[in-house]
Structure formats: C-alpha cells, structure tokens
Design a protein around this motif. Structure first.
Motif, mmCIF file in Angstrom:
data_model
loop_
_atom_site.group_PDB
_atom_site.id
_atom_site.type_symbol
_atom_site.label_atom_id
_atom_site.label_comp_id
_atom_site.label_asym_id
_atom_site.label_seq_id
_atom_site.Cartn_x
_atom_site.Cartn_y
_atom_site.Cartn_z
ATOM 1 N N GLU A 106 0.838 -1.197 0.000
ATOM 2 C CA GLU A 106 0.000 0.000 0.000
ATOM 3 C C GLU A 106 0.879 1.255 0.000
ATOM 4 O O GLU A 106 0.636 2.206 -0.745
ATOM 5 C CB GLU A 106 -0.893 -0.027 1.246
ATOM 6 N N SER A 107 1.917 1.257 0.818
ATOM 7 C CA SER A 107 2.809 2.407 0.913
ATOM 8 C C SER A 107 3.571 2.621 -0.395
ATOM 9 O O SER A 107 3.745 3.759 -0.833
ATOM 10 C CB SER A 107 3.772 2.237 2.085
ATOM 11 N N ARG A 108 4.023 1.545 -1.024
ATOM 12 C CA ARG A 108 4.733 1.683 -2.306
ATOM 13 C C ARG A 108 3.818 2.303 -3.359
ATOM 14 O O ARG A 108 4.248 3.134 -4.163
ATOM 15 C CB ARG A 108 5.253 0.330 -2.789
ATOM 16 N N ARG A 109 2.544 1.908 -3.360
ATOM 17 C CA ARG A 109 1.581 2.463 -4.314
ATOM 18 C C ARG A 109 1.421 3.972 -4.072
ATOM 19 O O ARG A 109 1.403 4.768 -5.015
ATOM 20 C CB ARG A 109 0.252 1.729 -4.162
ATOM 21 N N LEU A 110 1.298 4.355 -2.821
ATOM 22 C CA LEU A 110 1.177 5.779 -2.483
ATOM 23 C C LEU A 110 2.469 6.536 -2.821
ATOM 24 O O LEU A 110 2.425 7.664 -3.305
ATOM 25 C CB LEU A 110 0.832 5.938 -1.007
ATOM 26 N N ALA A 111 3.588 5.898 -2.572
ATOM 27 C CA ALA A 111 4.883 6.523 -2.867
ATOM 28 C C ALA A 111 5.027 6.790 -4.364
ATOM 29 O O ALA A 111 5.584 7.819 -4.766
ATOM 30 C CB ALA A 111 6.025 5.644 -2.374
ATOM 31 N N ALA A 112 4.539 5.874 -5.179
ATOM 32 C CA ALA A 112 4.670 6.026 -6.636
ATOM 33 C C ALA A 112 4.041 7.339 -7.101
ATOM 34 O O ALA A 112 4.605 8.037 -7.950
ATOM 35 C CB ALA A 112 4.029 4.837 -7.349
ATOM 36 N N GLY A 113 2.885 7.671 -6.555
ATOM 37 C CA GLY A 113 2.238 8.933 -6.918
ATOM 38 C C GLY A 113 3.068 10.136 -6.510
ATOM 39 O O GLY A 113 3.195 11.101 -7.269
#
Length: 174
Positions: A106-113
C-alpha cells in the motif's frame, strides 16, 4: 542536546520536506476545536497540517512525550512516542494517513504517486534526515511501529471534543 523542534526550524531543507510532502508545519499548532484527553493528561498542540489537523504532545515533559494526531473531521490517533519517532515517520512514510492497512505494498503504491510529482523525493528525504542527525527506519519498520502505537498503545489516549463530551473516532481500526 538541542531540541528537534529547534533543529527543524534551523534546517531549511528539513523544514521544507516536512512541510511537503510531510504536511507538517510547526506554525500551525492551534486546533480549531476545544479538546482534551479522556485521561485528564496534559495536551499541547505544537504543529499542524494544511487540512486543519493538529499534532499534540500528551502528558508532561518535553519532546519525548507521546504524539497524538487529530484531523479536522473528528478522527484521532496516537502516532508516535516522542518527536524523533514522529519525524522519522514523516520522513520515511509522509503518506502515513493513507496507509490504512499498514502494508508495504500500500505504501509503495502511495509513494509512486509522490515520486511522479517529486522525482527527487528520496534524495530530499535523505538530506533532511542527515541535516537533523536522524537515522531512518525501513518503510516496513515505520509502518509496523505506526500500527503498534496507533492500535495498541493508543488505546489510553482518547481525544474528547470538550463541548459535547464525545470522543474522536480512531483514525485506524485495530
């Protein structure tokens, strides 16, 4: 040792990173509503975010006190034990509010943005941490600690909306 608040104020690059993407501003410590802790312990607003949320020190003492965050929508959670832990969280996982499952994925997905908008995010974060003399945890460690503090240790830190006597809702489900 110099206070971390003073260090953040003196280290412009660290203060800029904490302001964005951390959404943490030492000049926004006033909460819009009258609140208190159910335990009766002291509560001191010391920073805020752009959406009207407030960071509070709980109890007596200095920067080692537990830190509770209250948003402007009636949600609150204990998120760190001491300012150094909070700043490490904000540097490592500045999108912590949106990590409802506390997972690395979940954090990696948010980080990508965030990385799309700010390709130098990791370099800026590392410079801010170095300027403040902080070693950063891995993302998984920061999220695990946030989960522990918010869902286990935070049970004793219930924020009450004083005029009506109603508790704020927990930001994170146990």
């Amino acid at each position: 040792m110099e206070s971390l608040i003073a260090a953040v104020r003196e280290q412009e690059e660290a203060a800029r990173f904490l302001a964005w993407p951390g959404d943490f501003d030492l000049d926004r410590g006033d909460h819009a509503e009258e609140v208190h802790l159910a335990s009766g312990a002291a509560l001191e607003g010391f920073a805020g975010d752009g959406a009207g949320g407030t960071y509070f020190f709980c109890g007596e003492g200095g920067e080692e006190r537990p830190v509770l965050y209250a948003d402007s929508e009636g949600g609150a959670a204990l998120i760190a034990i001491g300012l150094p832990e909070l700043v490490r969280l904000l540097l490592t996982v500045p999108w912590w509010r949106d990590c409802r499952s506390f997972t690395d994925e979940e954090s990696r997905r948010l980080a990508a943005g965030h990385l799309e908008d700010m390709p130098d995010l990791v370099a800026r974060r590392d410079r801010a941490a170095a300027a403040l003399g902080l070693d950063l945890p891995r993302q998984t460690e920061a999220l695990a600690r946030l989960r522990e503090v918010a869902t286990r240790l935070g049970e004793d830190f219930v924020l009450i909306y004083t005029p009506e006597g109603h508790p704020y809702e927990p930001l994170f489900a146990p």
